[in-house]
Design a protein around this motif. Structure first.
Motif, PDB file in Angstrom:
ATOM      1  N   TYR A 237      11.963  28.185  66.282  1.00 30.78           N
ATOM      2  CA  TYR A 237      12.321  29.409  67.006  1.00 30.78           C
ATOM      3  C   TYR A 237      13.701  29.318  67.638  1.00 30.78           C
ATOM      4  O   TYR A 237      14.465  30.284  67.596  1.00 30.78           O
ATOM      5  CB  TYR A 237      11.309  29.661  68.139  1.00 30.78           C
ATOM      6  CG  TYR A 237      10.102  30.472  67.737  1.00 30.78           C
ATOM      7  CD1 TYR A 237      10.212  31.827  67.444  1.00 30.78           C
ATOM      8  CD2 TYR A 237       8.835  29.887  67.682  1.00 30.78           C
ATOM      9  CE1 TYR A 237       9.094  32.579  67.093  1.00 30.78           C
ATOM     10  CE2 TYR A 237       7.711  30.629  67.332  1.00 30.78           C
ATOM     11  CZ  TYR A 237       7.850  31.975  67.035  1.00 30.78           C
ATOM     12  OH  TYR A 237       6.752  32.712  66.688  1.00 30.78           O
ATOM     13  N   ALA A 238      13.991  28.202  68.288  1.00 30.82           N
ATOM     14  CA  ALA A 238      15.131  28.195  69.206  1.00 30.82           C
ATOM     15  C   ALA A 238      16.262  27.247  68.809  1.00 30.82           C
ATOM     16  O   ALA A 238      17.305  27.262  69.440  1.00 30.82           O
ATOM     17  CB  ALA A 238      14.647  27.834  70.606  1.00 30.82           C
ATOM     18  N   ILE A 239      16.067  26.437  67.761  1.00 30.60           N
ATOM     19  CA  ILE A 239      17.131  25.490  67.392  1.00 30.60           C
ATOM     20  C   ILE A 239      17.687  25.792  65.994  1.00 30.60           C
ATOM     21  O   ILE A 239      18.899  25.860  65.807  1.00 30.60           O
ATOM     22  CB  ILE A 239      16.599  24.043  67.519  1.00 30.60           C
ATOM     23  CG1 ILE A 239      16.578  23.695  69.019  1.00 30.60           C
ATOM     24  CG2 ILE A 239      17.453  23.050  66.742  1.00 30.60           C
ATOM     25  CD1 ILE A 239      15.789  22.507  69.412  1.00 30.60           C
ATOM     26  N   ILE A 240      16.765  26.020  65.042  1.00 27.12           N
ATOM     27  CA  ILE A 240      17.209  26.323  63.668  1.00 27.12           C
ATOM     28  C   ILE A 240      18.160  27.535  63.627  1.00 27.12           C
ATOM     29  O   ILE A 240      19.172  27.501  62.917  1.00 27.12           O
ATOM     30  CB  ILE A 240      15.975  26.535  62.733  1.00 27.12           C
ATOM     31  CG1 ILE A 240      15.185  25.239  62.602  1.00 27.12           C
ATOM     32  CG2 ILE A 240      16.394  27.073  61.373  1.00 27.12           C
ATOM     33  CD1 ILE A 240      15.894  24.098  61.917  1.00 27.12           C
ATOM     34  N   PRO A 241      17.892  28.634  64.384  1.00 25.09           N
ATOM     35  CA  PRO A 241      18.828  29.769  64.337  1.00 25.09           C
ATOM     36  C   PRO A 241      20.262  29.337  64.654  1.00 25.09           C
ATOM     37  O   PRO A 241      21.213  29.794  64.028  1.00 25.09           O
ATOM     38  CB  PRO A 241      18.287  30.726  65.406  1.00 25.09           C
ATOM     39  CG  PRO A 241      16.847  30.407  65.496  1.00 25.09           C
ATOM     40  CD  PRO A 241      16.729  28.928  65.235  1.00 25.09           C
ATOM     41  N   LYS A 242      20.413  28.439  65.604  1.00 21.04           N
ATOM     42  CA  LYS A 242      21.755  27.973  65.967  1.00 21.04           C
ATOM     43  C   LYS A 242      22.369  27.175  64.814  1.00 21.04           C
ATOM     44  O   LYS A 242      23.551  27.321  64.488  1.00 21.04           O
ATOM     45  CB  LYS A 242      21.648  27.101  67.229  1.00 21.04           C
ATOM     46  CG  LYS A 242      22.925  26.465  67.678  1.00 21.04           C
ATOM     47  CD  LYS A 242      23.827  27.449  68.378  1.00 21.04           C
ATOM     48  CE  LYS A 242      25.046  26.755  68.963  1.00 21.04           C
ATOM     49  NZ  LYS A 242      25.929  27.703  69.597  1.00 21.04           N
ATOM     50  N   ILE A 243      21.535  26.326  64.171  1.00 23.89           N
ATOM     51  CA  ILE A 243      22.045  25.489  63.079  1.00 23.89           C
ATOM     52  C   ILE A 243      22.532  26.346  61.908  1.00 23.89           C
ATOM     53  O   ILE A 243      23.525  26.030  61.265  1.00 23.89           O
ATOM     54  CB  ILE A 243      20.955  24.474  62.638  1.00 23.89           C
ATOM     55  CG1 ILE A 243      20.763  23.422  63.744  1.00 23.89           C
ATOM     56  CG2 ILE A 243      21.313  23.802  61.322  1.00 23.89           C
ATOM     57  CD1 ILE A 243      19.608  22.468  63.538  1.00 23.89           C
ATOM     58  N   ILE A 244      21.845  27.477  61.660  1.00 24.28           N
ATOM     59  CA  ILE A 244      22.279  28.317  60.523  1.00 24.28           C
ATOM     60  C   ILE A 244      23.336  29.342  60.946  1.00 24.28           C
ATOM     61  O   ILE A 244      23.707  30.212  60.171  1.00 24.28           O
ATOM     62  CB  ILE A 244      21.073  29.024  59.840  1.00 24.28           C
ATOM     63  CG1 ILE A 244      20.407  30.039  60.791  1.00 24.28           C
ATOM     64  CG2 ILE A 244      20.048  28.026  59.351  1.00 24.28           C
ATOM     65  CD1 ILE A 244      19.409  30.950  60.089  1.00 24.28           C
ATOM     66  N   GLY A 245      23.769  29.264  62.189  1.00 23.58           N
ATOM     67  CA  GLY A 245      24.818  30.175  62.657  1.00 23.58           C
ATOM     68  C   GLY A 245      24.291  31.531  63.084  1.00 23.58           C
ATOM     69  O   GLY A 245      25.013  32.524  63.057  1.00 23.58           O
ATOM     70  N   GLY A 246      23.023  31.585  63.473  1.00 17.69           N
ATOM     71  CA  GLY A 246      22.443  32.872  63.881  1.00 17.69           C
ATOM     72  C   GLY A 246      22.038  32.874  65.345  1.00 17.69           C
ATOM     73  O   GLY A 246      22.449  32.018  66.125  1.00 17.69           O
ATOM     74  N   LYS A 247      21.240  33.869  65.692  1.00 19.21           N
ATOM     75  CA  LYS A 247      20.782  34.031  67.067  1.00 19.21           C
ATOM     76  C   LYS A 247      19.260  34.010  67.081  1.00 19.21           C
ATOM     77  O   LYS A 247      18.600  34.181  66.057  1.00 19.21           O
ATOM     78  CB  LYS A 247      21.267  35.378  67.618  1.00 19.21           C
ATOM     79  CG  LYS A 247      22.778  35.533  67.660  1.00 19.21           C
ATOM     80  CD  LYS A 247      23.277  35.342  69.063  1.00 19.21           C
ATOM     81  CE  LYS A 247      24.777  35.198  69.134  1.00 19.21           C
ATOM     82  NZ  LYS A 247      25.500  36.360  69.523  1.00 19.21           N
ATOM     83  N   LEU A 248      18.749  33.874  68.304  1.00 22.88           N
ATOM     84  CA  LEU A 248      17.299  33.914  68.501  1.00 22.88           C
ATOM     85  C   LEU A 248      16.789  35.305  68.098  1.00 22.88           C
ATOM     86  O   LEU A 248      17.369  36.309  68.496  1.00 22.88           O
ATOM     87  CB  LEU A 248      17.063  33.676  69.989  1.00 22.88           C
ATOM     88  CG  LEU A 248      15.651  33.566  70.481  1.00 22.88           C
ATOM     89  CD1 LEU A 248      15.026  32.310  69.925  1.00 22.88           C
ATOM     90  CD2 LEU A 248      15.661  33.499  72.008  1.00 22.88           C
ATOM     91  N   PHE A 249      15.715  35.363  67.308  1.00 22.61           N
ATOM     92  CA  PHE A 249      15.237  36.675  66.850  1.00 22.61           C
ATOM     93  C   PHE A 249      14.678  37.488  68.001  1.00 22.61           C
ATOM     94  O   PHE A 249      15.068  38.634  68.218  1.00 22.61           O
ATOM     95  CB  PHE A 249      14.189  36.498  65.746  1.00 22.61           C
ATOM     96  CG  PHE A 249      13.592  37.814  65.317  1.00 22.61           C
ATOM     97  CD1 PHE A 249      14.359  38.737  64.628  1.00 22.61           C
ATOM     98  CD2 PHE A 249      12.282  38.131  65.637  1.00 22.61           C
ATOM     99  CE1 PHE A 249      13.828  39.962  64.242  1.00 22.61           C
ATOM    100  CE2 PHE A 249      11.748  39.352  65.259  1.00 22.61           C
ATOM    101  CZ  PHE A 249      12.510  40.266  64.561  1.00 22.61           C
ATOM    102  N   SER A 250      13.712  36.918  68.737  1.00 21.00           N
ATOM    103  CA  SER A 250      13.149  37.648  69.880  1.00 21.00           C
ATOM    104  C   SER A 250      12.553  36.660  70.869  1.00 21.00           C
ATOM    105  O   SER A 250      11.612  35.935  70.542  1.00 21.00           O
ATOM    106  CB  SER A 250      12.072  38.627  69.422  1.00 21.00           C
ATOM    107  OG  SER A 250      11.291  39.035  70.528  1.00 21.00           O
ATOM    108  N   ASP A 251      13.103  36.659  72.059  1.00 25.65           N
ATOM    109  CA  ASP A 251      12.599  35.788  73.125  1.00 25.65           C
ATOM    110  C   ASP A 251      11.153  36.164  73.457  1.00 25.65           C
ATOM    111  O   ASP A 251      10.285  35.307  73.613  1.00 25.65           O
ATOM    112  CB  ASP A 251      13.514  35.963  74.349  1.00 25.65           C
ATOM    113  CG  ASP A 251      13.112  35.095  75.525  1.00 25.65           C
ATOM    114  OD1 ASP A 251      13.685  34.014  75.665  1.00 25.65           O
ATOM    115  OD2 ASP A 251      12.223  35.517  76.290  1.00 25.65           O
ATOM    116  N   SER A 252      10.873  37.463  73.523  1.00 27.10           N
ATOM    117  CA  SER A 252       9.529  37.922  73.906  1.00 27.10           C
ATOM    118  C   SER A 252       8.505  37.528  72.849  1.00 27.10           C
ATOM    119  O   SER A 252       7.412  37.060  73.179  1.00 27.10           O
ATOM    120  CB  SER A 252       9.501  39.445  74.062  1.00 27.10           C
ATOM    121  OG  SER A 252      10.486  39.838  74.963  1.00 27.10           O
TER     122      SER A 252
END
Lengths: 552, 45
Positions: A237-252
């Protein structure tokens, strides 16, 4: 989500690293035992020095299922909290205490197993009896983990007090959920160990209520697998998005998924006991339904991951229905290893649904299908994600870097693991459907047509197991390089940020009284009546058996 | 790394999630196919 990242002090990094050292020593020992098992079951190899098969089976299960996972998870989670909410000097001392108590417990249990005094497998089912030191060792591991949990709760509490009105950092919230689940669940196994096993193993109690021990074990045993899985979910949820150059999809969405996992991971232990006599089928059915509720947060997670990949790709201009998929960073091991882990969770999860489907459980119960299942979920999904984390966490802690060469070796390691596990786990699944038993030593069972169909699958498992062991040696080599020899530098601790226009997270998602209260209510609902029934109507308890395995 | 020029700053909700929808549906189909396969075996035995 707070994007502020704290810097680790030298003392902090040392603490988080000691957990990693235990993890990778465990990987080597436990992996070797796994290799030996598959070789023995191939029928072509006999253990030297009169070593008992069930001793190595117990070492394998305990070292990998309990020690490796718990040390990695607690070390990783301490680092997540250190990064997001910080750790005080006092909390650091408590964290060290948790490490030492867990280590003392591990060494006690390990010695009793290695000298053949606790060949009771990692489930330590009664009436098999181990040396009391084994149960004391387990108790220490659990107590050590509770010290870690209390420290983690305190870390978030102190941060909340200093940041009134702000939502907690997502990863800190997730760690707290996982540790809350761990504490609630491990109360079951601690009860069994302290009240039932220890007096019985010391000879103070003559008999033991077998069904109650097994029920308390599985009250703990199923959330245990979620205790392994949730740190992998944290990374997804919170680390892979950063590795692929993206953002967190939804915190909620992420928080809601974790809350649902907390609520529905515990009151479900009966799905491990579906063939067990003495439990009312109605309560088994109720727990089967509750088990199926876990599918919801699992599918929410799958949706969220795909959406993160797609949005990241589309934002970078990739078109077509799956154009974004082809362009994922396949050559970055920090992504590839966890991605293969995610992929393995598809057949792993589907298999889990089959296992939990009440009557259908009889198709696979006590067959090696189950072993194949948890080698997909725990030994691929969880472990490959943990490896994926290690590739950046270890150099971050040791002030070194993941070089291009080590990245390539990591990719090779991931491929070796995938090939070895595909061969081993697939053959386990098929052999299980043909009735091949799990747990047992090599045997031809006095011949028979059905038995003759198993041997080729056992040979395949030995081949897969050997390939996996090569993967383990390579992973340990990479760990040593990252810990001691890689070039000095700074490796990023990747934590994804929220979208700039993300909607605010509802405050109710951080209402701990509500979610922990609902979790306890569900547990009381699912367990109170059947446990009273088990205590009141059980057959006479069992005297200990230290033979043919156990203490012989 | 993934990259093709400067990433767009458009809002996440403005992108199509067609691929995600298909992927999740395929996942569902896989789960159902596995379950019914095991169910058929269970009934046959």
């Amino acid at each position: 989500m707070s994007t502020k990242q704290l810097t680790f002090s030298k003392q902090e990094s040392t603490l988080y690293m000691v957990f990693m050292h235990v993890t990778f020593v465990s990987l080597l020992i436990g992996g070797l035992m796994g290799l030996l098992q598959t070789l023995v079951r191939s029928g072509k190899y006999t253990l030297p020095f009169n070593i008992d098969y069930y001793t190595i089976l117990t070492v394998h299960g305990v070292i990998l299922g309990l020690v490796l996972t718990t040390f990695f998870i607690i070390g990783f989670q301490f680092s997540l909290l250190g990064k997001t909410v910080g750790i005080s000097k006092k909390q650091l001392r408590a964290a060290w205490l948790s490490f030492w108590v867990m280590l003392v417990g591990t060494v006690m249990a390990a010695i009793t197993i290695l000298i053949g005094e606790a060949s009771v497998l990692f489930t330590f089912y009664a009436p098999l009896q181990a040396h009391p030191a084994f149960y004391f060792g387990l108790a220490f591991v659990i107590i050590g983990s509770w010290i870690a949990a209390i420290t983690n709760f305190r870390q978030l509490y102190v941060w909340k007090k200093a940041n009134k009105g702000q939502k907690s950092p997502l990863l800190a919230f997730m760690v707290t959920i996982n540790m809350a689940m761990w504490v609630i669940a491990s109360l079951g196994v601690a009860t069994a160990v302290l009240i039932q096993f220890i007096p019985w193993s010391l000879g103070y109690a003559e008999t033991i209520n077998v069904l109650l021990t097994r029920t308390l074990f599985w009250y703990f045993g199923h959330p245990l697998v979620y205790f392994w899985l949730l740190p992998a979910y944290m990374a997804w949820y919170a680390i892979i998005p950063k590795i692929i150059g993206g953002k967190l999809f939804s915190d909620s969405l992420a928080r809601l998924a974790f809350i649902l996992l907390l609520m529905f991971s515990i009151p479900v232990g009966f799905h491990h006991q579906l063939t067990e006599p003495g439990i009312d089928p109605t309560w088994k059915f109720i727990q089967v339904v509750l088990t199926f509720m876990v599918i919801i947060p699992s599918l929410m997670t799958a949706f969220s991951i795909f959406a993160t990949f797609e949005i990241t790709g589309r934002r970078k201009g990739y078109r077509g229905v799956f154009g974004w998929f082809r362009k994922l960073p396949w050559k970055d091991v920090r992504f590839l290893a966890p991605f293969i882990g995610m992929l393995a969770f598809i057949p792993g999860g589907a298999g889990g649904i089959i296992n939990a489907s009440h009557q259908m459980n009889s198709l696979i119960h006590n067959t090696i299908w189950v072993t194949g299942h948890f080698h997909l979920t725990a030994a691929t999904t969880v472990i490959l994600t943990f490896f994926g984390i290690a590739y950046w966490l270890i150099p971050h802690l040791t002030g070194r870097t993941l070089t291009a060469k080590l990245n390539r070796l990591g990719i090779l390691q991931t491929i070796i693991w995938t090939v070895g596990m595909t061969i081993m786990s697939t053959s386990m699944h098929i052999q299980g459907l043909l009735g091949g038993p799990r747990r047992s030593n090599f045997s031809e069972y006095a011949g028979g047509e059905q038995v003759a169909t198993w041997i080729n699958y056992q040979l395949a498992q030995a081949i897969g197991g050997s390939i996996l062991f090569i993967g383990i040696i390579l992973m340990v080599y990479i760990f040593i390089q990252l810990a001691f020899f890689a070039p000095r530098g700074h490796e990023e601790y990747p934590i994804a940020e929220e979208e700039s226009d993300a909607l605010p997270t509802p405050k109710v998602l951080e209402n701990w009284y509500l979610w922990v209260g609902l979790t306890i209510a569900l547990i009381l609902f699912a367990y109170t009546i059947p446990v009273i029934d088990i205590i009141k109507h059980s057959p006479p308890g069992s005297v200990p058996f230290s033979w043919p395995i156990g203490r012989s | 790394m993934m990259g093709k020029g400067k990433p767009s700053q458009k809002s996440a909700s403005s992108f199509s999630l067609k691929g995600t929808f298909i992927a999740v549906m395929l996942l569902g189909v896989f789960i159902l196919a596995s379950w019914f396969g095991a169910y058929a075996l269970f009934i046959a035995r």
